[in-house]
Design an enzyme around this catalytic site. Structure first.
Site, mmCIF file in Angstrom:
data_model
loop_
_atom_site.group_PDB
_atom_site.id
_atom_site.type_symbol
_atom_site.label_atom_id
_atom_site.label_comp_id
_atom_site.label_asym_id
_atom_site.label_seq_id
_atom_site.Cartn_x
_atom_site.Cartn_y
_atom_site.Cartn_z
ATOM 1 C CG HIS A 189 -3.670 -3.525 3.019
ATOM 2 N ND1 HIS A 189 -2.794 -3.040 3.962
ATOM 3 C CD2 HIS A 189 -4.247 -2.448 2.460
ATOM 4 C CE1 HIS A 189 -2.843 -1.719 3.974
ATOM 5 N NE2 HIS A 189 -3.722 -1.323 3.072
ATOM 6 C CD GLU A 240 -1.416 -6.195 5.041
ATOM 7 O OE1 GLU A 240 -1.153 -6.476 3.849
ATOM 8 O OE2 GLU A 240 -1.600 -5.029 5.438
ATOM 9 C CB CYS A 289 -1.001 -0.044 1.154
ATOM 10 S SG CYS A 289 -2.469 0.914 0.758
HETATM 11 N N1 GLN Z 1 -1.914 6.735 2.735
HETATM 12 C C1 GLN Z 1 -2.041 5.978 1.555
HETATM 13 C C2 GLN Z 1 -3.405 6.165 0.906
HETATM 14 O O1 GLN Z 1 -4.309 6.640 1.543
HETATM 15 C C3 GLN Z 1 -1.744 4.510 1.789
HETATM 16 C C4 GLN Z 1 -2.692 3.849 2.734
HETATM 17 C C5 GLN Z 1 -2.193 2.554 3.297
HETATM 18 O O2 GLN Z 1 -0.999 2.291 3.289
HETATM 19 N N2 GLN Z 1 -3.087 1.743 3.849
HETATM 20 O O3 GLN Z 1 -3.593 5.835 -0.238
#
Ligand code: GLN
Length: 551
Positions: free
Chosen positions: A525, A527, A399
């Site tokens: 994600h 995970e 992410c």
């Molecule tokens: N801050 C980033 C976004 O809002 C990544 C978010 C994250 O890593 N869950 O896109």
């Protein structure tokens, strides 16, 4: 998600309604109600019963999505896009079944729903009160899981500690459900038996008081699960039984374990599942026995690694290990699969600079850059990615980790010197990570996130496709910003390929560097989807690449 045990297609307690098992906590917080709930669920599931687990959180936030990880640990995301308590992660990892929004309810959500009903005039002019309106809404949220008789057991964990003002309406709802249907409702109270080293004794008094407190609220626990650092002898067990009105076999010891994955087996040794089944009227002689062979197999691999790898986890919440719970668990699942011990080096991204990077990252076999929000620690993340890219160290970005990989590549390979994400630098000349048009008009913080499962097509010939072994997957998201499509061809020409694409929106979900030992980053994600019995392919391949790279 594949199901692990031989779950029957029929409700095994057929002819009867779903049974409700509540798990309350006493004496102290952090005793591990989530792990006890998940362990009991695992044991029942291994016998073939259908089980789901729910967490009721007594705080006023509508969901934990707006909570800083320092407050409450990681925010877990379900397939349907609910931002939930991290305990739901344990439930999924133990049971290998998906949860949804219905599995996590907060006081904020309960009140929101009651107030909305009041505004719609649904209470017909009545005064809206905690009893019966709030308690009815709590009961509705619990009973909805049993409404279709899909589950034999619904295990509901009540957050907080008995006696907290916040949890009173929940305890009252439990009292009412027990009163309305005593044969279908069971209460397990998890308490602490402290050991006084000066006296060399385990002490039962805090538990006695905690049970008295529950009794004041009209709830008699059926089973006590006692967290302890030392074995409970027969004397202590019978004393607890006598003072707390439970049968001696209902005093279950929960001794400190090496790993949370031992707890189902420890609970089995203590016959927690048997006691539960007996209490709700199942003939234990004819009940199916538990098949935990795959669980044993996992534990065996997990505890007997043949090698180890050193993985650097670069993030900005590293002081609180719970902030990255699903990532550390997913690494452990992958490690067990490969019979490899994971030596995790927690690295604070704010503490990395040009001067110490070699010293800090030099000994690592693999580098993982974690998700996150906001600008704190970004430069350290960019430096770590540059290090992984230029020194050919296996790299996995998740992410924000992917977004940083894109920014780093834009700046240092493509030559877009001031490239950035607009989350960090709103007016950058090269917004390689940006909000999509429709998000720019939304002002409600909860409304702008891409949450939950989305499809992702994997490019033929890519590493991602090879790793997954299929041409399309669904993965869970939690972010606002995206790879900016207008720069895609520049990235691909320079060697960073977009190999996972959302077939509906065209958004970039995976990037990889062709000419690198292992450099993969995902906008989603992975995970959240890794479980004990189904470790995630991206984690397995990352750990495998790190093993290969091990010095
Ligand atoms: N801050 C980033 C976004 O809002 C990544 C978010 C994250 O890593 N869950 O896109």
């Amino acid at each position: 998600m594949p199901n692990d045990s031989a779950q029957s297609s029929d409700n095994l307690t057929s002819g009867r309604n779903s049974r409700y098992i509540f798990v309350t906590g006493g004496v102290s917080s952090s005793l591990g109600k989530g792990i006890i709930s998940a362990s009991l669920a695992k044991l029942l599931q291994a016998r073939g019963y259908k089980v789901t687990i729910q967490k009721l959180d007594p705080y006023i936030n509508v969901d934990p999505g707006t909570l800083n990880p320092y407050e409450h640990g990681e925010c877990y995301v379900t397939v349907d896009g609910a931002e939930t308590d991290l305990d739901l992660g344990h439930y999924e990892r133990f049971l290998n079944v998906c949860t949804t929004q219905s599995n996590n309810i907060t006081t904020g959500r309960i009140y929101q729903s009651v107030i909305n009903k009041e505004r719609r005039g649904e209470y017909l002019g009545k005064t809206v009160q905690i009893i019966p309106h709030i308690t009815d809404e709590i009961k509705r949220c619990v009973q909805i899981l049993g409404s279709e008789n899909e589950f034999d057991f619904i295990i509901t964990e009540i957050g907080g500690t008995v006696g907290d003002i916040e949890s009173l309406p929940y305890i009252e709802a439990v009292r009412q459900m027990k009163w309305e249907s005593p044969e279908d409702t069971l209460v397990i109270h998890l308490t602490l038996i402290p050991y006084l080293s000066a006296a060399g004794e385990l002490k039962t008094k805090p538990t006695q008081h905690s049970v008295k407190q529950l009794l004041e609220f009209g709830v008699q626990p059926d089973i006590l699960v006692c967290r302890t650092e030392h074995e409970l002898n027969a004397g202590i067990r019978s004393k607890l039984a006598r003072f707390c009105n439970v049968s001696p076999d209902s005093v279950i010891q929960s001794i400190d374990a090496d790993t949370i994955y031992d707890v189902p087996l420890l609970m089995k040794d203590e016959k927690l599942d048997e006691v539960v089944l007996k209490k709700i009227g199942v003939d234990i002689e004819s009940a199916p026995t538990a098949d935990l062979s795959r669980w044993h197999d996992f534990l065996n691999r997990y505890k007997n690694p043949e090698r180890s790898v050193k993985i650097g986890l670069i993030g900005k919440y590293v002081e609180l290990k719970d902030s990255y719970k699903s990532i550390t668990e997913a690494l452990d699942h992958a490690g067990a699969e490969l019979k490899t011990g994971i030596e995790l080096d927690w690295i604070h991204s704010e503490q990395i600079n040009e001067g110490n990077i070699e010293e800090r990252l030099g000994g690592l076999d693999g580098i993982l850059v974690a998700p996150g929000f906001g600008s704190r620690g970004i430069e350290g993340k960019l430096l770590s990615i540059k290090y992984a890219r230029t020194k050919d160290v296996p790299f996995f970005g998740i992410c924000l980790g992917m977004q940083c990989a894109v920014v780093e590549f834009a700046r240092n390979v493509i030559g877009l010197e001031e490239a950035h994400s607009t989350e960090i630098k709103e007016y950058t000349p090269h917004p390689v990570i940006d909000l999509m048009m429709e998000q720019k008009s939304i002002t409600d913080m909860g409304g702008t996130m891409r949450l939950g499962e989305y499809p992702c097509d994997l490019k033929e010939g890519s590493k991602a496709r090879e790793i997954y072994g299929v041409d399309s997957v669904e993965e869970r998201h939690r972010h606002r910003y995206e790879f900016n499509e207008t720069y895609r061809s520049q990235f691909e020409e320079a060697g960073m390929l977009a190999t996972g694409i959302n077939p509906v929106s065209g958004l970039v979900e995976i990037v990889e560097i062709r000419e690198h030992k292992y450099f993969i980053a995902s906008q989603f994600h992975p995970e959240y989807a890794s479980t004990v019995l189904a470790p995630h392919p991206l984690f397995i391949s990352f750990v495998a690449a790190s093993v290969k790279n091990a010095k």
